[in-house]
Design a protein around this motif. Structure first.
Motif, PDB file in Angstrom:
ATOM      1  N   LYS A  73       0.863  -1.171   0.000  1.00  0.00           N
ATOM      2  CA  LYS A  73       0.000   0.000   0.000  1.00  0.00           C
ATOM      3  C   LYS A  73       0.905   1.227   0.000  1.00  0.00           C
ATOM      4  O   LYS A  73       1.568   1.518   0.991  1.00  0.00           O
ATOM      5  N   GLN A  82      -7.346  -2.682   2.310  1.00  0.00           N
ATOM      6  CA  GLN A  82      -7.000  -3.405   3.528  1.00  0.00           C
ATOM      7  C   GLN A  82      -7.933  -4.593   3.761  1.00  0.00           C
ATOM      8  O   GLN A  82      -7.492  -5.679   4.153  1.00  0.00           O
ATOM      9  N   THR A  86      -6.859  -8.660   4.227  1.00  0.00           N
ATOM     10  CA  THR A  86      -7.228  -9.483   5.372  1.00  0.00           C
ATOM     11  C   THR A  86      -8.017 -10.705   4.941  1.00  0.00           C
ATOM     12  O   THR A  86      -7.789 -11.820   5.445  1.00  0.00           O
ATOM     13  N   ARG A 112      -0.896  -1.398  10.878  1.00  0.00           N
ATOM     14  CA  ARG A 112      -2.220  -2.009  10.785  1.00  0.00           C
ATOM     15  C   ARG A 112      -2.210  -3.494  11.143  1.00  0.00           C
ATOM     16  O   ARG A 112      -3.145  -4.228  10.838  1.00  0.00           O
ATOM     17  N   GLU A 116      -5.359  -6.418  11.372  1.00  0.00           N
ATOM     18  CA  GLU A 116      -5.321  -7.725  10.716  1.00  0.00           C
ATOM     19  C   GLU A 116      -5.411  -8.853  11.733  1.00  0.00           C
ATOM     20  O   GLU A 116      -6.144  -9.836  11.533  1.00  0.00           O
ATOM     21  N   GLU A 164      -6.555   6.900   7.558  1.00  0.00           N
ATOM     22  CA  GLU A 164      -6.978   5.896   6.584  1.00  0.00           C
ATOM     23  C   GLU A 164      -7.484   6.514   5.286  1.00  0.00           C
ATOM     24  O   GLU A 164      -7.563   5.837   4.260  1.00  0.00           O
TER      25      GLU A 164
END
Length: 269
Positions: A73, A82, A86, A112, A116, A164
Motif C-alpha cells: 500500500k 485493507q 485481510t 495495521r 489484521e 486511513e
C-alpha cells in the motif's frame, strides 16, 4: 551450511503450523535487521503476503518455491484495499497454508497489524505476532539519530502523517502534540509535510527547530536531508519512504553518523 546456520536451524523455534498466519516485522529494510524468528518464518512459510516496503533482499531469503504475493500500500498509487488483504490471509490459512504476512518495520507501529490480527482472531485463525525493528527506532540509528539522549530529551512522540483516508489526521490535537515531547518522529509524513509543519508552528514550535528527513533507512540508498521547521515546506521531490524527525537530537549526527562511511567503504572499497 556453516556452523552458525546449523545452530539456527536446530534452535527451539515455535512451530509454524499449517492453517496459521504469522504477522512478522521485516525491519527498516536491511536483511541484517531481521529477527531470528522472522528469518525462521521465511524458511517455513508456504506463502508470503508482503508489503511494498519489504526489500527484495529480504524476500530472497525465502526458498524459491515459496509463493510471494505483493500486498503493498503506497500513497498515490493503486493499492490493494485493507479489507481484501485481510480476506486473502484468512482464505489462504483456511486452505491449510502457513501464511507469512511480512510487514515493513514493526507490525504494530503504524502497520495495521492490530487490525489484521483482530480479524484473524474473529475468524478463528491461529496467529502469531513477531515484532520487528521499527524504522522510527532502528532506521534512525542508521542516520546517527538517537531518538532519546540525556542531553536533549527524556521523551519522544511517534506520529503518523496521514489517516486511513490519506489526509492529515483530523483527530490530532496539534497544540498538545507540540507540547508533549521535545522530539517528534513522524511516519508517512512527507506528502503532508507543509501542512504538518504549519500546524506545529501555529502550535508554538520554534521556526528554526531542526527537522531531519531519513529516506530509505538502513539501505545502501539511504538519504538524509537536514532543514528547519520553517524551511521544510519548501522542500520538493523528497524521496520516500521516509521518516521525519523534529527536534534537537539532530545535533548528535555530526558524531554518530556512522553508516555513510560504512556504505562508502563497501561500495568504493
Amino acid at each position: 551450511m556453516g556452523p552458525h546456520l546449523v545452530q539456527l536451524a536446530q534452535a527451539d523455534f515455535p512451530v509454524f503450523a499449517p492453517g496459521s498466519v504469522w504477522l512478522v516485522g521485516a525491519g527498516p529494510g536491511g536483511p541484517g535487521l531481521l529477527t531470528l524468528l522472522a528469518f525462521h518464518a521465511l524458511g517455513q512459510a508456504d506463502v508470503i503476503v508482503h508489503d511494498a516496503l519489504v526489500s527484495p533482499e529480504i524476500l530472497a531469503l525465502a526458498p524459491a518455491h515459496v509463493e510471494r504475493i505483493h500486498a503493498g500500500k503506497r500513497g498515490g498509487r493503486p493499492s490493494p484495499k485493507q479489507a481484501d488483504i485481510t480476506i486473502q490471509l484468512i482464505e489462504l490459512a483456511r486452505q491449510g497454508k502457513r501464511v507469512l504476512r511480512l510487514k515493513g518495520g514493526d507490525p504494530f507501529m503504524f502497520g495495521r497489524g492490530g487490525e489484521e490480527a483482530g480479524e484473524l482472531a474473529r475468524s478463528g485463525i491461529a496467529f502469531r505476532i513477531v515484532p520487528g525493528i521499527s524504522s522510527g527506532l532502528g532506521g534512525l540509528a542508521y542516520a546517527g539519530l538517537p531518538v532519546t539522549h540525556r542531553d536533549t530529551n527524556h521523551a519522544v512522540l511517534f506520529l503518523t502523517g496521514h489517516d486511513e483516508t490519506g489526509t492529515v489526521p483530523s483527530a490530532v490535537d496539534w497544540p498538545a502534540i507540540a507540547r508533549a515531547a521535545p522530539v517528534i518522529v513522524m511516519f508517512m509524513a512527507v506528502k503532508h509535510l507543509p501542512l504538518i509543519a504549519r500546524r506545529l508552528l501555529d502550535a508554538g514550535r520554534e521556526p528554526d527547530e531542526a527537522v531531519t528527513i531519513v529516506a530509505h533507512a538502513a539501505r545502501p540508498s539511504q538519504t538524509v536531508i537536514e532543514t528547519t521547521l520553517v524551511e521544510a515546506p519548501r522542500l520538493v521531490d523528497l524521496p520516500t519512504p521516509a521518516i521525519v524527525v523534529l527536534g534537537a537530537v539532530a545535533r548528535h549526527r555530526h558524531n554518530l553518523d556512522w553508516y555513510v562511511e560504512e556504505v562508502r567503504r563497501h561500495v568504493f572499497g
